[in-house]
Design a protein around this motif. Structure first.
Motif, mmCIF file in Angstrom:
data_model
loop_
_atom_site.group_PDB
_atom_site.id
_atom_site.type_symbol
_atom_site.label_atom_id
_atom_site.label_comp_id
_atom_site.label_asym_id
_atom_site.label_seq_id
_atom_site.Cartn_x
_atom_site.Cartn_y
_atom_site.Cartn_z
ATOM 1 N N ILE B 95 0.655 -1.329 0.027
ATOM 2 C CA ILE B 95 0.033 -0.139 0.040
ATOM 3 C C ILE B 95 0.729 1.347 0.126
ATOM 4 O O ILE B 95 0.277 2.395 -0.162
ATOM 5 N N MET B 96 2.209 1.240 0.062
ATOM 6 C CA MET B 96 3.008 2.299 0.135
ATOM 7 C C MET B 96 2.995 3.040 -1.203
ATOM 8 O O MET B 96 2.970 2.446 -2.245
ATOM 9 N N ALA B 97 3.358 4.516 -1.222
ATOM 10 C CA ALA B 97 3.274 4.976 -2.302
ATOM 11 C C ALA B 97 4.600 5.284 -2.878
ATOM 12 O O ALA B 97 4.827 4.910 -4.173
ATOM 13 N N GLY B 98 5.901 4.874 -2.261
ATOM 14 C CA GLY B 98 7.000 4.962 -2.561
ATOM 15 C C GLY B 98 7.694 3.636 -3.208
ATOM 16 O O GLY B 98 6.855 2.795 -2.862
ATOM 17 N N ALA B 99 8.520 3.554 -3.927
ATOM 18 C CA ALA B 99 8.957 2.448 -4.419
ATOM 19 C C ALA B 99 10.372 2.570 -4.633
ATOM 20 O O ALA B 99 11.219 3.482 -4.606
ATOM 21 N N LYS B 101 14.304 2.438 -4.390
ATOM 22 C CA LYS B 101 15.473 2.761 -3.414
ATOM 23 C C LYS B 101 14.971 3.794 -2.355
ATOM 24 O O LYS B 101 15.224 3.589 -1.286
ATOM 25 N N ARG B 102 13.951 4.575 -2.679
ATOM 26 C CA ARG B 102 13.037 5.409 -1.891
ATOM 27 C C ARG B 102 12.632 4.593 -0.617
ATOM 28 O O ARG B 102 12.576 4.944 0.531
ATOM 29 N N ALA B 103 11.816 3.721 -0.945
ATOM 30 C CA ALA B 103 10.978 2.693 -0.225
ATOM 31 C C ALA B 103 12.186 2.185 0.836
ATOM 32 O O ALA B 103 11.932 2.050 2.133
ATOM 33 N N GLU B 104 13.040 1.717 0.301
ATOM 34 C CA GLU B 104 14.024 0.953 0.907
ATOM 35 C C GLU B 104 14.858 1.741 2.192
ATOM 36 O O GLU B 104 15.228 1.421 3.122
ATOM 37 N N GLU B 105 15.104 3.017 1.526
ATOM 38 C CA GLU B 105 15.568 3.950 2.397
ATOM 39 C C GLU B 105 14.602 4.346 3.592
ATOM 40 O O GLU B 105 15.245 4.445 4.799
ATOM 41 N N THR B 106 13.335 4.203 3.451
ATOM 42 C CA THR B 106 12.510 4.359 4.594
ATOM 43 C C THR B 106 12.667 3.310 5.663
ATOM 44 O O THR B 106 12.648 3.536 6.848
ATOM 45 N N LEU B 107 12.761 2.138 5.227
ATOM 46 C CA LEU B 107 12.822 1.079 6.217
ATOM 47 C C LEU B 107 14.186 1.116 6.725
ATOM 48 O O LEU B 107 14.201 1.009 7.901
ATOM 49 N N GLU B 108 15.366 1.572 6.217
ATOM 50 C CA GLU B 108 16.379 1.899 6.907
ATOM 51 C C GLU B 108 16.324 2.726 7.933
ATOM 52 O O GLU B 108 17.115 2.837 9.063
ATOM 53 N N ARG B 109 15.653 3.840 7.457
ATOM 54 C CA ARG B 109 15.538 5.104 8.417
ATOM 55 C C ARG B 109 14.720 4.793 9.935
ATOM 56 O O ARG B 109 14.997 4.969 11.000
ATOM 57 N N VAL B 110 13.705 3.840 9.539
ATOM 58 C CA VAL B 110 13.277 3.329 10.617
ATOM 59 C C VAL B 110 13.948 2.634 11.861
ATOM 60 O O VAL B 110 13.847 2.594 12.893
ATOM 61 N N MET B 111 14.864 1.528 11.129
ATOM 62 C CA MET B 111 15.552 0.920 11.963
ATOM 63 C C MET B 111 16.718 1.700 12.667
ATOM 64 O O MET B 111 17.010 1.274 13.646
ATOM 65 N N ARG B 112 17.122 2.935 12.200
ATOM 66 C CA ARG B 112 17.916 3.725 12.588
ATOM 67 C C ARG B 112 17.418 4.442 13.627
ATOM 68 O O ARG B 112 17.947 4.646 14.773
#
Lengths: 265, 377
Positions: B95-99, B101-112
Motif C-alpha cells: 500500500i505504500m506510495a514510494g517504490a 530505492k526510496r522505499a528501502e531508504e524508509t525501512l533503513e531510516r525506521v531501523m536507525r
C-alpha cells in the motif's frame, strides 16, 4: 471336527472331574474380571467409536441427543477399559504361572521353539497341537500384541480427550504428543487400531473354539469359572514350567504340594 | 530525511473527523476481543489517548498478500483509520506510495531512528534453500531482511500461516525450503504468531492494543499464539454444535441438512481439532465465518495445516503407501474380512486334518489323551 474321545462319567460336573483328571484353577479372578470388562468395553467402544467416525444413525425429533450419548458411552467405556487394562497389568506381575507376563513375551529359547511348533500346527505342518494348560506361546504372543494395541489406543484416546477437557494433569502427561504427531494422525491411529481389535476378535473366538475342541479340557468354561480339567500327568509335565528353565533338559517335577494347591478335592 | 512528526493519537483522530464515540466503541471491541473484563476499557482508552503513534513496518516475503488484504478489509476500525491514525505505517509494500530505492531508504531510516521501538509485522514464509535466493528484495534475501528488522523491533508479529510456520509455501514438497519466522530467525524476541489463512485483523488489532495499553504481550501458548484468540476449540464455540450433539449431519452439499444448517462433520469439517476465535470474532465486521456460511472448517490456524489437515473434505487423512485415495476405513474392513476368510479356511483345513490324522500318524506318535496317564506319577 474330530469325535470326542474322552467321555465324562455319569456324575461328572464342573465340580467333579472324571477320575484321572484334576481340576486346575488356571484363571484367577483378576484375569477373568479384566477379560470380561475388556470384552464388553471393546464392543461398546467399537460401536460408539465407529459412530463418532461416521455417524450412521440420522437423528429424528427435536430433542435428539444421539452423538452426545454416543460420546458419553464412549468415554465411560474408555475409562472402564483403562481400569481393566491397569488391573491386568498389575496382575501380570503377581499372577500364577499361567497368566504371568512371561507367558506373553517369550523370554526363553524353549518357549520360542514351541512358538514355532504351534505355528506349524496352524499352518497344517503338524498333526497335533502342543498341549498347554495355560496359553500356548503363540496365543501368548498374540495377546501381547493386543495389549500393545490397547496401550496405544489408551494413549491416543487420552490425547484426544485432553483436547476437549484441557486438564492440566492430562496435558502434562500427554500434551507433548500432538507436537510430534498431528492430532489428525492420532485420530487416524486411534481409529485404525479398532480394526485390529476386530481382526483379533474373530481370530480369538475361532481359536478358542478350535483349542476347546482339540484339547477337550474345558477351555471355554474356564474363562467363566477359572477351572480347567486336565489329566494329572499333564499338570506334572506342564510345558509352561519346562520353558521357564533355560537349561532344563529333563522334565521338571512339580511337588505334590503344588499339585494339591491347584486341585480342589 | 526528516524525522517523523510526533503526533498524539487523540489529536490525529480528531483531525480525521473520528468522533470520540467511534473511538471508545473501537476500544470496547478490542477489550472484548482480548477477553478482558469491561473495567479495563478505561485503561485502554486512556493508554491509546496518550500514546504517540507507534511506528510499524510490514514486511512481505513468500506470500499471496492475503493477510494484507484481510487487514485492508478490517472493520474495527476501517483501514483508513488504522493506517493513518492508530499507527504510523512507514513501510508496507502493498500500500505504500514510494517504490524502489526510496522505499528501502524508509525501512533503513525506521531501523536507525526507531531502534527497539517499532513494531514489525511479517507476512509470508522465508525460504532457506540455496541461501534464500528464492525471495530477494532490493538484492537482499528475505532471511537477511527478517534477521535485521526483527532483531531491532520492539515486538514482532508474524501474521498468517506462512509467516507462522511456512504455510502453503512450506507444504510438501516445499521446493524453496520455506520456514516460518521463528524457525528462520532463531531466538527471536517478543514474537507473536497469528496463524490463520488469512489472519483475522481483529486479533492483530487486539494484540497491538494490548501492547500499547500494558506495554506487554498478551498470554501466549506453546506456539507463541495469543491465548485469547487460539485458546479454544472451534467445535466448542460453533453455532452448529447443537446439531452435532443431536446427530443431524449434512450428507452432501446442497441436501436438506445443508439447507437447514446442520452440522458439517461428515463433510470433513475440522472444527473438532482446530483452535481459533473465528466463531466469536468472525469476519467482515462480524458478519459471518466459513462454517456459518456453510463450508466446513479447514483448521487454517492449526500447525502445518496444509499437510496435516488435508484432505479437507474427509474426516481422516489418507493412508500413505496404499495408492491414491485409500481410507483407513477401507483398509480396516478389508483386513477384518481377510482374517474372517483365513479363519474359515482354517476350519476347512482342520476338518481335513482330523479326518486324515488317524491314517497318517502311528499310534505311539499320537497317543490319545489317556484318562489314566497320570496314575503312575
Amino acid at each position: 471336527m474330530k469325535k470326542t474321545q474322552r467321555t465324562a462319567g455319569t456324575d461328572a460336573s464342573w465340580k467333579n472331574p472324571v477320575p484321572g483328571q484334576v481340576r486346575v484353577y488356571v484363571w484367577e479372578w483378576p484375569v477373568r474380571f479384566s477379560h470380561w470388562v475388556m470384552v464388553i468395553t471393546i464392543i461398546s467402544l467399537s460401536i460408539t467409536g465407529y459412530y463418532m467416525h461416521a455417524p450412521y444413525v440420522v437423528a429424528r425429533g427435536r430433542t435428539a441427543y444421539v452423538m452426545g450419548t454416543m460420546r458419553f458411552i464412549h468415554l465411560v467405556s474408555g475409562f472402564a477399559f483403562m481400569a481393566a487394562i491397569l488391573i491386568r497389568m498389575y496382575w501380570f506381575l503377581f499372577a500364577n504361572r499361567w497368566s504371568r507376563w512371561n507367558q506373553y513375551i517369550p523370554t526363553t529359547r524353549k518357549r520360542l521353539a514351541n512358538l514355532v511348533a504351534v505355528g506349524k500346527y496352524y499352518a497344517f505342518m503338524a498333526w497335533s497341537p502342543v498341549r498347554y494348560i495355560g496359553h500356548n506361546p503363540m496365543a501368548g504372543a498374540a495377546y501381547a500384541v493386543v495389549y500393545a494395541m490397547a496401550l496405544v489406543e489408551i494413549l491416543t484416546g487420552l490425547v484426544l480427550f485432553s483436547q476437549i477437557v484441557g486438564s492440566r494433569v492430562l496435558l502434562f502427561l500427554v500434551g507433548w504428543i500432538p507436537r510430534f504427531i498431528d492430532i489428525q494422525w492420532i485420530r487416524e491411529i486411534h481409529f485404525f487400531i479398532m480394526f485390529g481389535f476386530w481382526m483379533f476378535f474373530i481370530h480369538h473366538i475361532y481359536t478358542a473354539i478350535l483349542v476347546s475342541v482339540e484339547e477337550e479340557n474345558g477351555l471355554m468354561d474356564s474363562i467363566f469359572s477359572g477351572y480347567k480339567f486336565v489329566p494329572k500327568a499333564e499338570l506334572l509335565r506342564d510345558p509352561a514350567v519346562e520353558e521357564m528353565r533355560p537349561d532344563g533338559e529333563a522334565a521338571p517335577v512339580t511337588s505334590d504340594l503344588e499339585q494339591e494347591k491347584h486341585t480342589v478335592a | 530525511m526528516n524525522a517523523l512528526p510526533e503526533i498524539e493519537l487523540r489529536s490525529a483522530l480528531e483531525a480525521r473527523g473520528i468522533s470520540r464515540r467511534q473511538f471508545v466503541k473501537f476500544c470496547s471491541t478490542m477489550v472484548a476481543t482480548l477477553a478482558l473484563p469491561p473495567r479495563y476499557l478505561h485503561a485502554v482508552v486512556k493508554a491509546l489517548d496518550q500514546t504517540t503513534r507507534p511506528v510499524l513496518v510490514w514486511l512481505e516475503f513468500q506470500d499471496c498478500a492475503g493477510n494484507s488484504e484481510s487487514m485492508l478489509r478490517s472493520g474495527y476500525p476501517s483501514v483508513g483509520d488504522f493506517v493513518l491514525e492508530l499507527l504510523s505505517w512507514e513501510y508496507h509494500e502493498l500500500i505504500m506510495a514510494g517504490a524502489g530505492k526510496r522505499a528501502e531508504e524508509t525501512l533503513e531510516r525506521v531501523m536507525r531512528d526507531h531502534k527497539g521501538e517499532y513494531i514489525a509485522v511479517i507476512e509470508g514464509s522465508i525460504p532457506m534453500a540455496e541461501d534464500g535466493v528464492h525471495c530477494t528484495i532490493g538484492g537482499k534475501t528475505a532471511l537477511d531482511i527478517a534477521t535485521r528488522v526483527c532483531s531491532n523491533a520492539a515486538i514482532n508479529i508474524a501474521v498468517g500461516a506462512c509467516a507462522w510456520d511456512g504455510g502453503i509455501v512450506r507444504a510438501s514438497p516445499n521446493p524453496t525450503g520455506a520456514v516460518g519466522l521463528a524457525e528462520a530467525v532463531p531466538g527471536i524476541k517478543n514474537l507473536v504468531n497469528l496463524g490463520g489463512c488469512p489472519h483475522n485483523p481483529a486479533n492483530t488489532a487486539a494484540v497491538l492494543v494490548h501492547y500499547l495499553t500494558f506495554h506487554d504481550l498478551p498470554a501466549l501458548d506453546q506456539y507463541h499464539r495469543p491465548l485469547f484468540a487460539y485458546g479454544d476449540i472451534i467445535h466448542d464455540q460453533c453455532e452448529r454444535r447443537a446439531h452435532y450433539d443431536a446427530g443431524r449431519y449434512v450428507e452432501e452439499w446442497g441436501d436438506e441438512g445443508h439447507r437447514k444448517g446442520w452440522c458439517l462433520y461428515k463433510m470433513g469439517c475440522k472444527g473438532p481439532e482446530a483452535t481459533y476465535n473465528c466463531p466469536t470474532v468472525r469476519w467482515n465486521e462480524g458478519t459471518s465465518w466459513p462454517v456459518k456460511a456453510g463450508h466446513g472448517c479447514i483448521a487454517c490456524a492449526s500447525p502445518r495445516f496444509w499437510d496435516t489437515k488435508s484432505p479437507f473434505y474427509d474426516r481422516l487423512p489418507k493412508v500413505p503407501g496404499f495408492g491414491v485415495d485409500v481410507l483407513a476405513e477401507e483398509i480396516g474392513w478389508g483386513g477384518t474380512a481377510a482374517v474372517g476368510i483365513a479363519m474359515l479356511a482354517q476350519v476347512a483345513g482342520n476338518i481335513v486334518r482330523d479326518k486324515t490324522r488317524a491314517k497318517n500318524v502311528r499310534a505311539e506318535e499320537n497317543p490319545p489323551p489317556d484318562l489314566n496317564a497320570g496314575g503312575s506319577a
